[in-house]
Design a protein around this motif. Sequence first.
Motif, PDB file in Angstrom:
ATOM      1  N   GLU A  85       0.822  -1.192   0.000  1.00 12.90           N
ATOM      2  CA  GLU A  85       0.000   0.000   0.000  1.00 12.90           C
ATOM      3  C   GLU A  85       0.865   1.255   0.000  1.00 12.90           C
ATOM      4  O   GLU A  85       1.808   1.362   0.770  1.00 12.90           O
ATOM      5  N   PRO A  86       0.529   2.250  -0.855  1.00 15.44           N
ATOM      6  CA  PRO A  86       1.276   3.510  -0.844  1.00 15.44           C
ATOM      7  C   PRO A  86       1.119   4.204   0.508  1.00 15.44           C
ATOM      8  O   PRO A  86       0.027   4.296   1.048  1.00 15.44           O
ATOM      9  N   VAL A  87       2.233   4.693   1.031  1.00 20.26           N
ATOM     10  CA  VAL A  87       2.233   5.359   2.333  1.00 20.26           C
ATOM     11  C   VAL A  87       2.705   6.790   2.171  1.00 20.26           C
ATOM     12  O   VAL A  87       3.690   7.053   1.483  1.00 20.26           O
ATOM     13  N   LYS A  88       2.001   7.728   2.800  1.00 15.09           N
ATOM     14  CA  LYS A  88       2.409   9.136   2.808  1.00 15.09           C
ATOM     15  C   LYS A  88       2.550   9.580   4.254  1.00 15.09           C
ATOM     16  O   LYS A  88       1.699   9.305   5.091  1.00 15.09           O
ATOM     17  N   ASN A  89       3.647  10.283   4.541  1.00 18.00           N
ATOM     18  CA  ASN A  89       3.859  10.875   5.853  1.00 18.00           C
ATOM     19  C   ASN A  89       3.795  12.390   5.746  1.00 18.00           C
ATOM     20  O   ASN A  89       4.481  12.997   4.910  1.00 18.00           O
ATOM     21  N   PHE A  90       2.970  13.004   6.588  1.00 19.68           N
ATOM     22  CA  PHE A  90       2.856  14.459   6.672  1.00 19.68           C
ATOM     23  C   PHE A  90       3.366  14.863   8.053  1.00 19.68           C
ATOM     24  O   PHE A  90       2.891  14.353   9.073  1.00 19.68           O
ATOM     25  N   THR A  91       4.340  15.768   8.120  1.00 20.88           N
ATOM     26  CA  THR A  91       4.965  16.060   9.413  1.00 20.88           C
ATOM     27  C   THR A  91       5.350  17.531   9.540  1.00 20.88           C
ATOM     28  O   THR A  91       5.450  18.263   8.538  1.00 20.88           O
ATOM     29  N   LYS A 196      10.279   8.895   9.488  1.00 23.84           N
ATOM     30  CA  LYS A 196       9.692   9.540  10.663  1.00 23.84           C
ATOM     31  C   LYS A 196      10.653   9.497  11.848  1.00 23.84           C
ATOM     32  O   LYS A 196      10.705  10.420  12.657  1.00 23.84           O
ATOM     33  N   TRP A 197      11.423   8.421  11.943  1.00 27.26           N
ATOM     34  CA  TRP A 197      12.362   8.252  13.048  1.00 27.26           C
ATOM     35  C   TRP A 197      13.794   8.271  12.538  1.00 27.26           C
ATOM     36  O   TRP A 197      14.066   7.962  11.374  1.00 27.26           O
ATOM     37  N   GLN A 198      14.703   8.592  13.423  1.00 27.85           N
ATOM     38  CA  GLN A 198      16.133   8.533  13.142  1.00 27.85           C
ATOM     39  C   GLN A 198      16.749   7.383  13.943  1.00 27.85           C
ATOM     40  O   GLN A 198      16.344   7.117  15.078  1.00 27.85           O
ATOM     41  N   GLU A 199      17.740   6.715  13.341  1.00 25.04           N
ATOM     42  CA  GLU A 199      18.378   5.607  14.027  1.00 25.04           C
ATOM     43  C   GLU A 199      19.059   6.101  15.302  1.00 25.04           C
ATOM     44  O   GLU A 199      19.628   7.191  15.338  1.00 25.04           O
ATOM     45  N   SER A 200      18.986   5.291  16.346  1.00 16.58           N
ATOM     46  CA  SER A 200      19.592   5.654  17.626  1.00 16.58           C
ATOM     47  C   SER A 200      21.106   5.810  17.483  1.00 16.58           C
ATOM     48  O   SER A 200      21.730   5.181  16.615  1.00 16.58           O
ATOM     49  N   PRO A 201      21.716   6.627  18.323  1.00 15.67           N
ATOM     50  CA  PRO A 201      23.175   6.829  18.227  1.00 15.67           C
ATOM     51  C   PRO A 201      23.948   5.613  18.701  1.00 15.67           C
ATOM     52  O   PRO A 201      23.468   4.801  19.490  1.00 15.67           O
ATOM     53  N   LEU A 202      25.187   5.518  18.205  1.00 13.76           N
ATOM     54  CA  LEU A 202      26.103   4.478  18.654  1.00 13.76           C
ATOM     55  C   LEU A 202      26.903   5.000  19.846  1.00 13.76           C
ATOM     56  O   LEU A 202      27.185   6.200  19.951  1.00 13.76           O
ATOM     57  N   PHE A 203      27.281   4.095  20.743  1.00 11.66           N
ATOM     58  CA  PHE A 203      28.127   4.473  21.880  1.00 11.66           C
ATOM     59  C   PHE A 203      28.988   3.273  22.272  1.00 11.66           C
ATOM     60  O   PHE A 203      28.686   2.135  21.903  1.00 11.66           O
ATOM     61  N   ASP A 204      30.061   3.545  22.973  1.00  8.79           N
ATOM     62  CA  ASP A 204      30.982   2.488  23.391  1.00  8.79           C
ATOM     63  C   ASP A 204      30.743   2.121  24.848  1.00  8.79           C
ATOM     64  O   ASP A 204      30.512   2.986  25.702  1.00  8.79           O
ATOM     65  N   HIS A 258       6.872  -0.680  13.286  1.00 12.29           N
ATOM     66  CA  HIS A 258       7.402  -0.060  12.069  1.00 12.29           C
ATOM     67  C   HIS A 258       6.934   1.387  11.984  1.00 12.29           C
ATOM     68  O   HIS A 258       5.850   1.738  12.460  1.00 12.29           O
ATOM     69  N   GLU A 259       7.740   2.229  11.369  1.00 13.91           N
ATOM     70  CA  GLU A 259       7.424   3.654  11.311  1.00 13.91           C
ATOM     71  C   GLU A 259       6.125   3.949  10.565  1.00 13.91           C
ATOM     72  O   GLU A 259       5.485   4.979  10.807  1.00 13.91           O
ATOM     73  N   ASN A 260       5.713   3.054   9.659  1.00 14.88           N
ATOM     74  CA  ASN A 260       4.494   3.296   8.886  1.00 14.88           C
ATOM     75  C   ASN A 260       3.308   2.465   9.373  1.00 14.88           C
ATOM     76  O   ASN A 260       2.373   2.202   8.623  1.00 14.88           O
ATOM     77  N   SER A 261       3.366   2.049  10.628  1.00 12.64           N
ATOM     78  CA  SER A 261       2.263   1.261  11.188  1.00 12.64           C
ATOM     79  C   SER A 261       2.153   1.541  12.677  1.00 12.64           C
ATOM     80  O   SER A 261       3.146   1.835  13.345  1.00 12.64           O
ATOM     81  N   SER A 262       0.942   1.436  13.191  1.00 15.38           N
ATOM     82  CA  SER A 262       0.731   1.556  14.634  1.00 15.38           C
ATOM     83  C   SER A 262       0.634   0.189  15.296  1.00 15.38           C
ATOM     84  O   SER A 262       0.460   0.093  16.509  1.00 15.38           O
ATOM     85  N   ASP A 263       0.733  -0.881  14.502  1.00 19.87           N
ATOM     86  CA  ASP A 263       0.648  -2.242  15.031  1.00 19.87           C
ATOM     87  C   ASP A 263       1.973  -2.659  15.653  1.00 19.87           C
ATOM     88  O   ASP A 263       3.044  -2.381  15.112  1.00 19.87           O
TER      89      ASP A 263
END
Length: 319
Positions: A85-91, A196-204, A258-263
């Motif tokens: 299904e085509p997904v559109k994000n408005f932000t 919609k989301w950014q990957e979490s940062p890396l740390f040591d 997933h960023e394109n689902s609320s499930d």
Amino acid sequence: MNRFKRDMDKFIGESPRFNEALKQKILMNAKDGNTSKGSNKRGWSTFRFAAIFVLFLIGVNSFLAVTLTQDGLETPTSTSGQSGEPVKNFTDKSKNWKVTYTQKDLSAGGRDSFMTIEYIGEGPKPKEIGYRFVYKKDQELFGGSLLLNENGSYTDVGFGTCKTCILYAEDDEIPGTIEWEGQQESLVLTKTDMSKWQESPLFDSGSYTMIGEEGRVGFIYDDSEVTRFYEDKKQKYMWHFWGSQVEITGSFKVVGTHENSSDEIIVVPEGKESFLSPNNGADHHIPTHMSLPEKGMWKLEAVFNEKVIGTVYVEVHAK
């Protein structure tokens, strides 16, 4: 299935129906075989069994013919849920808030949609907020209030599936406001191609690189091809936690969205109760296997005793 049908046609003919004429023909043949010279009881039993078996095959073939030729197609096409299904994000972002409205265009018409509201300001998150968004001068509006969850987030606003609602176009704008503690900020949601989301940062920590919330939760990951997530590829990941024994021990599971689902899906099923096991500079660690089914950004929530104690955002790459 189609091959089986063709073999059946060779054996009993191409007619997809078991009609009365064919039935009588088989019964007459069986009767003739019973009265013919040299027949005996054993021969009749054998022939009768064969006749019954043929009748059964004809019935099966008739059923298959009806099923496989529905709508003029021998093999009906299958669907894979919402993946196509085509997904559109408005932000949009304001000083303190980020709002994302996600719309899935349904193939049968209509839409499935939900909205995510995130606090990006400084200081404590408001315990209760109000929201109101309007599309093209009251053609469509939605509003309400949300309470802050124990895990420090606001529940996604789910609008569900609607076959008569407006489908927002690429150039549409959805203005609205967020209100909290006597304050108000305005936003205008517009189409974006960014995640919609950014990957979490890396740390040591210890001798390893991890991804997640430093000093709270993470797992060994260095964004190399070896550790990256790929669709449906199961790999080992070692989770690490920082905190008190009460909050980071007990029953544990990982919930993914997933960023394109609320499930939500269960990424790591709840297992036996765990006890403190320090490792790599963390207060506790748990080895797991994880696999995510769809490319894009995912939110992974680490849950102890039904309480989210930390969140890790990762990207799943195409195979």
